[in-house]
Write a protein that holds these residues in place. Structure first.
Motif, short mmCIF file in Angstrom:
data_model
loop_
_atom_site.label_atom_id
_atom_site.label_comp_id
_atom_site.label_asym_id
_atom_site.label_seq_id
_atom_site.Cartn_x
_atom_site.Cartn_y
_atom_site.Cartn_z
N ASP A 131 5.09 14.04 12.40
CA ASP A 131 5.16 15.47 12.13
C ASP A 131 5.64 16.23 13.35
O ASP A 131 6.54 17.06 13.29
N ASN A 162 -2.48 9.67 14.94
CA ASN A 162 -1.99 8.70 13.97
C ASN A 162 -0.52 8.92 13.75
O ASN A 162 0.08 9.86 14.29
N ARG A 219 -11.98 5.94 -1.04
CA ARG A 219 -10.99 6.63 -0.21
C ARG A 219 -9.64 6.37 -0.83
O ARG A 219 -9.37 5.29 -1.34
N ALA A 277 -5.73 5.67 -0.72
CA ALA A 277 -4.94 4.91 0.24
C ALA A 277 -3.45 5.18 0.13
O ALA A 277 -2.63 4.38 0.52
N ARG A 305 4.30 21.10 6.40
CA ARG A 305 3.65 20.45 7.52
C ARG A 305 3.95 21.21 8.79
O ARG A 305 4.74 22.14 8.82
N GLY A 306 3.30 20.80 9.77
CA GLY A 306 3.46 21.54 11.02
C GLY A 306 2.25 22.42 11.18
O GLY A 306 1.81 23.07 10.24
N LEU A 348 -2.77 15.53 7.79
CA LEU A 348 -2.23 14.55 8.72
C LEU A 348 -3.32 13.63 9.26
O LEU A 348 -3.04 12.58 9.79
N LEU A 349 -4.54 14.08 9.12
CA LEU A 349 -5.62 13.31 9.72
C LEU A 349 -6.04 12.14 8.88
O LEU A 349 -6.87 11.35 9.28
N GLY A 350 -5.48 12.06 7.69
CA GLY A 350 -5.82 10.92 6.87
C GLY A 350 -6.93 11.24 5.89
O GLY A 350 -7.52 12.32 5.91
N ALA A 351 -7.18 10.28 5.06
CA ALA A 351 -8.09 10.52 3.95
C ALA A 351 -9.53 10.38 4.38
O ALA A 351 -9.86 9.57 5.23
N ALA A 377 1.13 9.88 11.18
CA ALA A 377 1.51 11.10 10.48
C ALA A 377 1.62 12.27 11.45
O ALA A 377 2.57 13.05 11.40
N THR A 393 0.82 -1.19 0.00
CA THR A 393 0.00 0.00 0.00
C THR A 393 0.86 1.25 0.00
O THR A 393 0.36 2.33 -0.20
N ILE A 408 -4.58 20.71 13.91
CA ILE A 408 -3.77 19.70 13.24
C ILE A 408 -3.99 19.80 11.74
O ILE A 408 -5.12 19.92 11.26
N VAL A 446 -9.49 2.75 -2.49
CA VAL A 446 -10.20 1.71 -1.76
C VAL A 446 -11.66 2.07 -1.71
O VAL A 446 -12.02 3.21 -1.41
N ASP A 457 -0.16 5.44 8.19
CA ASP A 457 -0.20 6.90 8.34
C ASP A 457 -1.42 7.37 9.08
O ASP A 457 -1.34 8.17 9.98
N SER A 458 -2.58 6.89 8.59
CA SER A 458 -3.77 7.59 9.07
C SER A 458 -4.58 6.82 10.07
O SER A 458 -5.59 7.31 10.54
N GLY A 482 -0.27 8.00 0.85
CA GLY A 482 0.04 9.08 1.78
C GLY A 482 0.53 10.32 1.06
O GLY A 482 0.69 10.37 -0.16
N TRP A 483 0.76 11.29 1.88
CA TRP A 483 1.14 12.60 1.36
C TRP A 483 2.45 12.56 0.61
O TRP A 483 2.59 13.12 -0.48
N GLU A 484 3.40 11.88 1.14
CA GLU A 484 4.71 11.84 0.50
C GLU A 484 4.61 11.26 -0.90
O GLU A 484 5.21 11.77 -1.85
N ARG A 537 -5.06 -1.35 -4.87
CA ARG A 537 -5.37 -0.88 -3.53
C ARG A 537 -4.86 0.52 -3.27
O ARG A 537 -4.54 0.88 -2.15
N SER A 542 -4.11 0.64 4.51
CA SER A 542 -3.34 1.79 4.45
C SER A 542 -3.01 2.04 5.79
O SER A 542 -3.29 2.58 6.34
#
Lengths: 478, 855
Positions: free
Chosen positions: B762, B756, A453, A455, A362-363, A378-381, B758, A301, A374, A437, B825-826, A457-459, A434, B822
């Motif tokens: 961070d 999470n 959604r 799956a 970020r930050g 960072l909170l996810g998708a 991330a 993933t 936040i 998702v 991260d989240s 990440g940001w990077e 995947r 996944s």
């Protein structure tokens, strides 16, 4: 009633085991006392400690050496048992094997039945005076599908069957998890640095050419200490990771010696020379470093950015980016972001905080004195509707992919155009990989109302965006 | 006299006596001498000044002096047997000194209390004590034999009585005797000891007697230097430092060693004074006359040679070279654990350490956690073999002289360990009412055929199962064939169907119902029907098994509250119904920890329950708690047979007297033990928890060192469960901790209770970059991993480790669909530790500690 006499376990065996497992002598002795039938066998025993501290290995070695007429044992590893029932049946089968018992029942569905079967073998059968059976549940805290009464019930086994000793090997026992009066707990603490060093220097590498074994050993000892400080203590404090790092580093470390530019005595110089290697993170991350074979299809993933960027076709990349935006931007900002009514694109209020510069913005930022917010990414998708993702895709593709502009103007996103012919195909591909998702099963992939959604990440997305010339940050509402 | 002594004797005196006795039995350890002595030895007189601890202050000095004088005689007489070995080996000087000390000790304590004089005077307290023991030994030997444990008791108590007795020698002797019981015991055991040690044997006796006599002489002669020299000679002859050394203490306490030293100093001074006075008053000849042993002559010449050494207070002899001299650069060291004395050079100690010094044996023992001389002997180098053998021999001699001692000890260990490990029932204490009630109910069912039901309610570990099982056991003694017992457990029989089958199985087994009947009742309804048939009176169901129901059945239902959670409570309903309707003589005894269990019963079930309860409580006071716990440490007279202890074996009574005395001594005298007990009483009141801590110390007892020490030294392995998950923090690496702290910070900073990866990463990297800026600006080059920022991959592994260790708990909605996929991260996690707990649980480096503090 015949009086059995108290005896401590055989010294010689203990010494052998202690030699095999250095730095664990107190634990070995205590364990031997608590398990040996002629010493002080207990009913239940909890052996706990973090991973790679020798809990299972020492218990197994000790039991193997104590095994005899008066003591039989078996070890059941919970990880090998998929369900609780599987565990029961494994236990019965193993115990029967250890006792050379013939009539193994075909099924064992409950603790109750387990109790009965064990009673048949251990309680109702004549055994020599002082006989004990030790049943070890390894990693019982990770048993899958365990009923909540599993542990207390297993702890009751030894109450019902007097000649049984149950040993629970766990990572960290919650207080009173056996729900019984009191159980001895034996702790296997993590090794300390001197212990690490002494353990590893018990198996030194072959002597370096043109040095004596003693010199090599001395050098190796100091080398292990250095590796411990630079890698192990700071990032991965287990014996296996340390020994693996040492094995990997050692050849590089002694390179100057074999090349005869330095001698084994110049430790500090050698360290300076090998400093680069000491800072190599990949030493601790075997999945990335030691198996560098390129996977043709990213199954994981979280594939490497470069892989995705090169492997996915362009459409799929754009779709993935669109999906990411759909996942991470609130719906209400869509109009402002993607509307193409007004010519050109509206300046998006790229909601980046002041520190955009720091590695992708970020930050969090501070809202006055209150709690920091936040970053949304960072909170996810979040889940999105497929239709919305397609809309976004359509809205941005002209901007992202100027090549397609003309074609789109011609008509709808259609079949024959090179980039459009395979939108659904791409979605299906992404789904099968995947990377996308589907949330809440059912429904067809093409169902426009289906929820999805992303799956990745940001990077990954940032790298992906750059590979097609899109700075994803600009499209994100923070 | 004996009783007086025991009660009255000053604690110090008691200790010293014990030591002296021990010494008499040639202990390897060579006794007390600890660091303090080393220091003393250098300035011989200085010791007097050092004595300090307040003992001198009080009471009647004269009496003390007298007593001291008297005592020697008696002790001398007693001691001769044990000493022979030591005397033969070692120069006499030390022994003589010791003897004088021995005298003084009992006296000295008193002296300290009574008179200033005592405080000021002579150095050789240790010797005095030894003398006492020696003198007293012959007279009182018989008495001593009887009561070994008394000495222990003495230790703790305030000094004074012995001294008063002083004028009459015989009396004092008597007094001493109880105190020195060990010595006497030793005497008796001499033969045994001799058998054990090739050394002891025939010559020993004569030597010992001689030495004792010399010792007597010494005190008198002290004032004149010649006399002193004589003394020294005597000391040497007696050899064994051991007089002073606290054998028992070794076994019992680490700490006492120091105290002994102090006492010794005081005593020495006391003894000197006393010796001056008394010896002046009492002609040397007298004593000599009394004890006519031939050794006096020998002592005198030797004494001259040793005048110099005389000044040195310590008579301790190096274990290796057997020489008593202690010079700068080659001083005699005393092990702080076993009191073994060795020269620096002989033992290879280059520098005298600041703190406690332990001999290699003790170091090893400490490491091993378990005290076993055997192990150490095996592992040890050849150079120290002799020493060890000697030590072992000495220890053995110190032991009470009880025939078949080893066998007794092993049997006791067996029984006690079984009890401590929970494999033998211990008796109920203080629950008589509950017992009677339960017993009556069960008997009614069995004898009168009543149906009964009852609940036994009490906390875990208060004895519910013990109560019921002992009731059943007792009842079965009378009505063996008249009832069956069915045991159910709520944890194991998790629904009524299983429970029914189990009942059926147990009854079938006990009643020998045919197998096919058991097997054919495969479904629930059938089982129930057959069971009811089985339980009902034959008159109701004609076809069922005649005669079977004439037997009553006792249902013991453990974890009764769990049965109340079963659907419709069918089983309980039926059982209670049968019991109430007198269909069959059954007794239903439910055991539960829940006091409100009746509330969870359905109405129809509740109405059929007889509402009889028995409440059990945990011990309400410390003595009550101890009463229960004591059963794990000693066996009552009436239980001996039941436990399978062979009472006919010779020495049975002596052994148990000795053993029980020791256990009582633990409770009454040993503060550490008491604190230990109290901590369990205060925290859990759990008897089994306390008994579990006794397992390893009990298992560690050897015939050569049968002295129970609870709690075990801190270096030993603990069997306590961990307090919380925080113990795992120690095994975390810096990166693990950094992520944990970062996540914990988010709890506060971002006011979110879930995090999470991330977010945590961070936070971690922003903290790290701040840290780097700071260190860079302050011009510090940070070395090593302190400010190293680990990549996402490694951090991810660290995060997963935290998850695996259970420090992170999945927050409720992980999203099923995406669960495995996944997202490291989240996926959201909840933290199981709070930020403020982290620095308390583990030692952090400066950077991490700051992260915890500064938000």
């Amino acid at each position: 009633m015949a009086v059995s006499i108290f005896e401590l376990p055989d010294e010689l065996r203990l010494t052998l085991i202690a030699k095999e497992f250095p730095c664990r002598e107190p634990q070995i002795r205590a364990l031997a006392t608590l398990l040996n039938p002629s010493a002080a066998p207990c009913q239940n025993l909890v052996v706990y400690g973090t991973e790679a501290t020798g809990k299972t290995a020492i218990t197994a070695a000790l039991l193997a050496s104590l095994d005899g007429d008066l003591l039989r044992h078996t070890i059941v590893n919970s990880i090998e048992c998929i369900t609780a029932r599987h565990l029961y049946e494994t236990v019965v089968a193993r115990v029967a094997a250890a006792l050379e018992w013939d009539a193994v029942p075909p099924r064992c569905e409950s603790v109750s039945q387990l109790t009965v079967e064990l009673s048949k073998m251990l309680k109702y059968t004549e055994r020599p005076e002082g006989f004990r059976f030790v049943l070890v549940f390894d990693g019982i805290d990770h048993q899958r599908e365990a009923p909540h009464t599993l542990l207390p019930a297993l702890a009751r086994l030894s109450e019902i069957i007097p000649s049984l000793t149950t040993v629970f090997v766990v990572t960290s026992p919650p207080p009173n998890n056996l729900l019984t009066t009191f159980v001895p707990h034996l702790h296997f603490p993590t090794y300390t640095k001197p212990e690490f060093i002494s353990i590893l220097s018990l198996s030194p590498p072959p002597p370096i050419p043109n040095t004596t074994p003693q010199e090599t050993l001395d050098l190796y000892t100091r080398f292990v200490a250095a590796v411990h400080d630079s890698l192990s203590r700071s990032a991965s404090r287990t014996l296996p990771s340390l020994s693996q790092a040492c094995q990997t580093l050692w050849p590089k470390f002694i390179l100057p010696i074999t090349a005869r530019t330095h001698t084994a005595k110049e430790f500090s110089k050698l360290v300076v020379l090998a400093r680069v290697h000491f800072q190599d993170e990949s030493l601790l991350d075997p999945t990335l470093s030691l198996a560098p074979s390129v996977t043709t299809i990213p199954l994981s993933t979280k594939p490497k950015t470069t892989d995705l960027a090169t492997l996915l076709p362009t459409t799929a990349r754009f779709l993935l980016l669109a999906a990411y935006l759909a996942s991470h931007n609130p719906t209400k900002t869509d109009l402002a972001l993607f509307s193409t009514f007004h010519h050109g694109r509206k300046r998006r209020r790229g909601g980046f905080s002041g520190i955009t510069g720091v590695s992708g913005g970020r930050g969090g930022r501070k809202n006055g004195n209150q709690h920091r917010k936040i970053a949304r990414k960072l909170l996810g998708a979040h889940a999105f509707v497929l239709e919305r993702m397609l809309a976004i895709f359509t809205a941005v593709r002209t901007e992202w992919d100027p090549a397609s502009q003309g074609k789109i103007r011609d008509g709808m996103v259609g079949g024959e155009q090179e980039m459009d012919n395979d939108i659904y195909m791409s979605i299906a591909t992404l789904a099968s990989l995947r990377l996308l998702v589907k949330v809440g099963g059912g429904g067809d992939v093409c169902d426009l109302g289906g929820k999805w959604r992303v799956a990745v990440g940001w990077e990954v997305v940032r790298g992906l965006g750059r590979s097609v010339g899109v700075e994803v940050e600009e499209w994100l509402v923070e | 006299m004996a009783p007086h002594n025991t009660t009255a004797a000053a604690p110090t005196a008691g200790k010293k006596r014990a030591r002296s006795q021990q010494e008499d039995e040639p202990d390897l350890s060579l006794t007390i001498a600890k660091k303090a002595r080393v220091s003393k030895e250098i300035p011989t007189n200085a010791t007097n000044g050092t004595k300090p601890r307040g003992r001198r202050v009080t009471s009647a000095p004269a009496a003390k002096a007298n007593s001291s004088v008297v005592i020697p005689n008696s002790e001398e007489e007693r001691h001769p047997h044990p000493r022979p070995l030591t005397a033969a080996k070692k120069p006499r000087q030390p022994s003589g000194k010791k003897k004088t000390n021995v005298y003084d000790f009992p006296a000295s304590d008193e002296d300290e209390l009574g008179s200033a004089e005592v405080t000021t005077s002579a150095p050789a307290t240790k010797r005095k004590t030894s003398v006492k023991s020696a003198t007293s030994a012959p007279h009182s030997g018989k008495k001593n034999l009887k009561e070994p444990p008394v000495e222990k008791k003495r230790r703790g108590r305030p000094p004074g009585k012995q001294l008063t007795a002083a004028p009459v020698p015989d009396e004092q002797e008597d007094d001493d005797v109880p105190a020195t019981k060990k010595c006497s015991a030793i005497k008796n055991s001499k033969k045994a000891a001799a058998l054990q040690n090739g050394n002891a044997e025939s010559g020993a006796d004569s030597d010992t007697t001689n030495t004792t006599t010399t010792s007597l002489v010494v005190p008198k002669t002290r004032k004149p230097k010649a006399v002193t020299s004589l003394r020294g000679a005597e000391v040497q002859a007696q050899v064994p430092r051991g007089i002073l050394t606290p054998r028992k203490e070794k076994g019992m306490d680490w700490k006492r060693g120091k105290k002994n030293v102090v006492f010794a100093a005081k005593e020495k001074s006391d003894s000197e004074e006393e010796s001056e006075e008394k010896r002046e008053t009492i002609p040397v000849k007298k004593t000599r006359g009394k004890h006519r042993l031939g050794l006096e002559n020998e002592a005198a010449p030797e004494a001259e040679d040793e005048e110099e050494s005389e000044e040195k207070e310590d008579d301790e002899v190096c274990t290796v070279c057997s020489k008593p001299d202690s010079k700068k650069g080659n001083q005699i060291l005393f092990c702080d654990s076993c009191d073994m004395a060795v020269h620096q050079k002989c033992y290879g100690v280059a520098r005298i350490p600041r703190g406690d010094w332990f001999c290699k044996d003790c170091t090893e023992k400490k490491m091993a956690g378990l005290l076993s001389v055997d192990e150490t002997a095996k592992t040890r180098g050849a150079s120290f073999q002799e020493k060890k053998a000697a030590v072992v021999a000495q220890v053995a001699e110190e032991l009470p002289d009880i025939p078949n001692f080893e066998q007794h000890l092993r049997m006791a260990q067996r029984v006690l360990l079984d009890r401590c490990a929970g494999r033998r029932r211990i008796k109920l204490q203080g629950q008589n009412e509950a017992y009677e009630k339960t017993c009556q109910l069960v008997e009614q069912t069995i004898v009168a055929g009543e149906g009964n039901s009852m609940l036994v309610i009490g906390a875990r570990g208060c004895g519910k199962t013990t109560l019921v099982e002992s009731v059943i056991y007792d009842v079965s003694e009378q009505h063996k064939e008249e009832f069956h017992v069915v045991r159910l457990n709520g944890f194991i029989h998790t629904d009524d169907k299983l429970a029914l089958r189990e009942i059926w199985r147990q009854l079938g087994k006990e009643m020998a119902v045919e197998d096919d009947l058991v097997n054919k009742t495969s479904n629930y309804a059938d089982t129930m029907a057959s069971l009811l048939a089985l339980l009902s009176h034959p008159s109701e169901i004609a076809e069922s098994f005649d005669g079977v129901t004439s037997k009553s059945i006792v249902f013991v239902i453990d974890e009764f509250d769990l049965f109340a959670t079963h659907a419709r409570q069918t089983l309980l309903y039926n059982l209670f119904d049968i019991a109430q309707a007198r269909k069959a003589p059954i007794a239903v005894v439910g055991l539960t920890t829940r006091i409100d269990v009746v509330e969870s019963l359905e109405k129809r079930v509740k109405s059929r329950f007889s509402h009889r309860y028995v409440y059990l409580s945990l011990p309400k006071s410390l003595p009550a708690f101890w009463d229960v716990c004591k059963q794990g440490l000693s066996v009552d007279e009436e239980d001996m047979e039941a436990e399978g202890i062979d009472e006919a074996l010779e020495g049975h009574k002596d052994f148990w007297k000795w053993w029980n005395g020791r256990v009582e001594g633990l409770y009454n005298k040993d503060q550490r033990f008491k604190d230990h007990l109290e901590s369990y009483f205060a925290s859990t009141k759990s008897v089994s928890a306390f008994l579990t801590t006794c397992v390893l110390p009990l298992a560690g007892l050897l015939p050569t060192s049968p002295f129970l020490r609870i709690p075990a030294p801190t270096t030993a392995v603990s069997l306590d469960p961990p307090d919380s998950k925080l113990h795992m923090l120690e095994s975390l690496s810096d990166l693990d901790l950094s992520l944990l702290i970062a996540a914990a910070r988010l709890d506060i900073i971002a006011h979110t209770d879930t995090v999470n990866f991330a977010m945590a990463y961070d936070e971690y990297s922003s903290l790290m970059s701040k840290q780097r800026i700071q260190t860079a600006s302050s011009g510090l080059l940070v070395i090593g991993g302190g400010t190293r920022v680990w990549g996402r991959g490694i951090a991810g592994m660290a995060w997963e480790r935290l998850v695996a260790l259970g420090l992170l708990i999945p927050a409720a909605s992980g999203g099923r669909g995406t669960a495995g996929l996944s997202c490291l991260d989240s996926k959201m996690w909840r933290l199981d530790v709070a930020l403020e707990e982290i620095p308390a649980a583990v030692k952090l480096n400066a950077v991490l500690a700051r992260w915890c503090k500064e938000i």
